[in-house]
Scaffold this motif. Structure first.
Motif, short mmCIF file in Angstrom:
data_model
loop_
_atom_site.label_atom_id
_atom_site.label_comp_id
_atom_site.label_asym_id
_atom_site.label_seq_id
_atom_site.Cartn_x
_atom_site.Cartn_y
_atom_site.Cartn_z
N ASP A 212 0.83 -1.22 0.00
CA ASP A 212 0.00 0.00 0.00
C ASP A 212 0.86 1.26 0.00
O ASP A 212 0.56 2.23 -0.69
CB ASP A 212 -0.91 0.04 1.24
N ARG A 213 1.95 1.24 0.75
CA ARG A 213 2.77 2.45 0.86
C ARG A 213 3.76 2.62 -0.30
O ARG A 213 4.14 3.73 -0.63
CB ARG A 213 3.52 2.47 2.21
N TRP A 214 4.21 1.51 -0.90
CA TRP A 214 5.27 1.63 -1.93
C TRP A 214 4.73 1.65 -3.36
O TRP A 214 5.47 1.97 -4.28
CB TRP A 214 6.32 0.51 -1.76
N TRP A 215 3.47 1.28 -3.56
CA TRP A 215 2.97 1.17 -4.93
C TRP A 215 3.06 2.49 -5.71
O TRP A 215 3.71 2.59 -6.76
CB TRP A 215 1.52 0.64 -4.93
N TRP A 216 2.41 3.53 -5.16
CA TRP A 216 2.36 4.78 -5.92
C TRP A 216 3.74 5.43 -6.06
O TRP A 216 4.12 5.85 -7.16
CB TRP A 216 1.31 5.73 -5.32
N PRO A 217 4.54 5.48 -4.98
CA PRO A 217 5.90 6.03 -5.16
C PRO A 217 6.72 5.25 -6.20
O PRO A 217 7.54 5.84 -6.92
CB PRO A 217 6.52 5.92 -3.75
N SER A 218 6.47 3.91 -6.31
CA SER A 218 7.22 3.15 -7.34
C SER A 218 6.82 3.60 -8.74
O SER A 218 7.67 3.69 -9.63
CB SER A 218 6.95 1.64 -7.19
N LEU A 219 5.53 3.89 -8.94
CA LEU A 219 5.10 4.36 -10.27
C LEU A 219 5.71 5.72 -10.59
O LEU A 219 5.96 6.06 -11.75
CB LEU A 219 3.57 4.44 -10.34
N MET A 220 5.97 6.51 -9.53
CA MET A 220 6.56 7.85 -9.75
C MET A 220 8.02 7.75 -10.19
O MET A 220 8.57 8.69 -10.76
CB MET A 220 6.50 8.68 -8.46
N PRO A 224 7.88 12.15 -14.71
CA PRO A 224 6.61 12.78 -15.05
C PRO A 224 6.00 12.16 -16.29
O PRO A 224 6.68 11.48 -17.06
CB PRO A 224 6.99 14.24 -15.30
N SER A 225 4.72 12.40 -16.44
CA SER A 225 4.01 11.95 -17.63
C SER A 225 4.70 12.53 -18.88
O SER A 225 5.27 13.61 -18.81
CB SER A 225 2.60 12.49 -17.47
N ASN A 245 8.69 7.63 -20.54
CA ASN A 245 8.33 7.40 -19.13
C ASN A 245 6.99 6.67 -19.03
O ASN A 245 6.85 5.70 -18.27
CB ASN A 245 8.21 8.75 -18.39
N ASP A 246 6.00 7.12 -19.80
CA ASP A 246 4.66 6.52 -19.70
C ASP A 246 4.64 5.09 -20.25
O ASP A 246 3.96 4.22 -19.70
CB ASP A 246 3.63 7.37 -20.46
N GLU A 247 5.40 4.85 -21.33
CA GLU A 247 5.42 3.48 -21.90
C GLU A 247 5.98 2.50 -20.87
O GLU A 247 5.42 1.43 -20.63
CB GLU A 247 6.35 3.43 -23.12
N LEU A 248 7.10 2.90 -20.24
CA LEU A 248 7.74 1.99 -19.28
C LEU A 248 6.85 1.76 -18.05
O LEU A 248 6.74 0.66 -17.53
CB LEU A 248 9.09 2.55 -18.85
N ARG A 249 6.19 2.84 -17.62
CA ARG A 249 5.31 2.72 -16.44
C ARG A 249 4.18 1.73 -16.73
O ARG A 249 3.84 0.89 -15.90
CB ARG A 249 4.74 4.11 -16.13
N TRP A 283 -5.59 2.24 -15.11
CA TRP A 283 -5.26 2.47 -13.70
C TRP A 283 -5.55 3.91 -13.31
O TRP A 283 -5.88 4.74 -14.15
CB TRP A 283 -3.80 2.07 -13.43
N GLY A 284 -5.41 4.22 -12.00
CA GLY A 284 -5.81 5.54 -11.47
C GLY A 284 -4.79 6.62 -11.75
O GLY A 284 -3.94 6.49 -12.63
N GLU A 285 -4.87 7.69 -10.99
CA GLU A 285 -4.06 8.88 -11.27
C GLU A 285 -2.96 9.02 -10.22
O GLU A 285 -3.20 8.91 -9.01
CB GLU A 285 -5.00 10.10 -11.24
N ILE A 286 -1.74 9.25 -10.68
CA ILE A 286 -0.63 9.51 -9.76
C ILE A 286 -0.82 10.88 -9.12
O ILE A 286 -1.28 11.81 -9.78
CB ILE A 286 0.71 9.46 -10.54
#
Ligand code: BYC
Length: 336
Positions: A212-220, A224-225, A245-249, A283-286
């Motif tokens: 829960d805590r590491w998911w969103w920071p990992s996507l960052m 940036p988009s 960046n977006d392709e790899l994410r 997926w949702g929004e960073i």
């Protein structure tokens, strides 16, 4: 493989002139030859001509990458003495040592572009250079070490496999070795989470909390988009970056969902859903405000990380001085 030699590409009139006069090729012509070389997938080497912007962009990216490896040792180093078994301790120790090695290869690769390591380290310590946002989050439990290996190293590999094909030779070669070691890092993290998620309900809850805590920071970590990434277009043209960046994410998300399912853990994104039409997950929004605050120095651990690096640098001053004194003595002895 067919290779374009610069000589072959220079117009014959130019070559004729070159035989009689010292010929200095205008920058525009050099730049077009440079781009042809990049487009033909030939590596650019330290002594080759390159545009100033290419050199500057590479020093920026490679030095930030090196700083990330060095600062990245801190959140995990914090757990070496608290690892739950001797086996886990030795594995974690080896991983953190690898990260120090990655930092050193990368500083060396950046040095081939003419910027000294002292200068790069000063930029980190003064706050002028960035390092990955991810290392400004705290490691609260042992499960966080699992999440770092699985998600942080997993995201890093996604990005770094592409960098094995980057156009600058020394960076590409450093990345080949780094990627091999990163695969082991990711595996060790996932292995920790397999154990926890198949353990007691408390252990499984700990693993879920870490996700829960590491998911969103990992996507960052991917930056940036694309529409807000000032360096991407030029870096893609020069093949410093090979994917955006977006392709790899997106590739990272697509691959990680089934790994979370295998662990029986839930990714903390209510909008995460397989899209049959695109063959990708939606997926949702960073939270980009959080990302920008962290890279501006206002994340949960930025101050702590920088203080630790400044202290380590100051504590190590005597080692650098001793090494210099020894090198000085040795060269005097050799000259005598
Ligand atoms: N965090 O135009 P953009 C590891 C900055 S560590 C902080 O997209 P670019 C590991 C960016 O620098 C491996 N800053 O930039 C170690 C730029 O700022 P400046 C880490 C970020 O360069 C220990 C601005 O935002 N991996 O594996 O085209 C334990 C605009 O961005 C971040 C690397 O360093 C961020 N997340 O693309 C475990 C890979 N994202 O310079 C694991 C190498 C962006 O204009 N680096 N910024 O002030 C890259 O591939 C690229 O530099 C990035 C960004 C994809 C990160």
């Amino acid at each position: 493989m067919y290779k374009i030699s610069l000589r072959e590409r220079v117009p014959s009139t130019t070559l004729a002139t070159r035989n009689t006069f010292p010929y200095i090729m205008p920058d525009s012509q050099q730049e077009s030859l440079f781009q042809q070389k990049v487009d033909a997938e030939q590596k650019i080497e330290p002594r080759d001509w390159m545009p100033d912007g290419y050199r500057k962009n590479l020093v920026r990216q490679i030095s930030q990458h090196a700083h990330s490896e060095i600062v990245g040792m801190l959140p995990e180093g914090n757990w070496i003495t608290r690892a739950p078994s001797l086996r886990r301790k030795t594995i974690l120790l080896a991983k953190v040592q690898d990260e120090a090695g990655h930092g050193l290869y990368l500083y060396s690769a950046a040095e081939t572009l003419g910027t000294g390591r002292d200068e790069m380290v000063d930029q980190l310590l003064s706050g002028a250079a960035k390092y990955s946002s991810i290392f400004n989050y705290p490691t609260l439990t042992w499960a966080d070490i699992g999440a770092i290996g699985w998600l942080v190293d997993g995201a890093a590999i996604m990005n770094q496999v592409m960098l094995c094909r980057t156009s600058y030779g020394p960076y590409a070669r450093a990345m080949v070795r780094i990627c091999k070691e990163e695969s082991f890092h990711q595996r060790q993290g996932y292995d920790i989470l397999i154990t926890l998620s198949k353990g007691t309900p408390e252990q499984k809850a700990m693993a879920q909390d870490a996700l829960d805590r590491w998911w969103w920071p990992s996507l960052m970590m991917f930056g940036p988009s694309d529409k807000d990434s000032p360096h991407s277009a030029q870096s893609l043209k020069w093949k410093i970056k090979r994917q955006s960046n977006d392709e790899l994410r997106q590739i990272f998300i697509d691959r990680t969902v089934s790994q979370a399912e295998f662990l029986g853990l839930k990714i903390p994104d209510p909008k995460l859903k397989w899209n049959e039409a695109t063959q990708h997950y939606d997926w949702g929004e960073i939270d980009w405000t959080e990302f920008n605050e962290v890279i501006r120095g206002n994340g949960p651990c930025n101050a702590e990380r920088m203080a630790a690096r400044r202290k380590a640098h100051a504590d190590g001053a005597w080692v650098r001085e001793a090494a210099l004194a020894y090198a000085g003595k040795k060269s005097k002895r050799n000259a005598a």
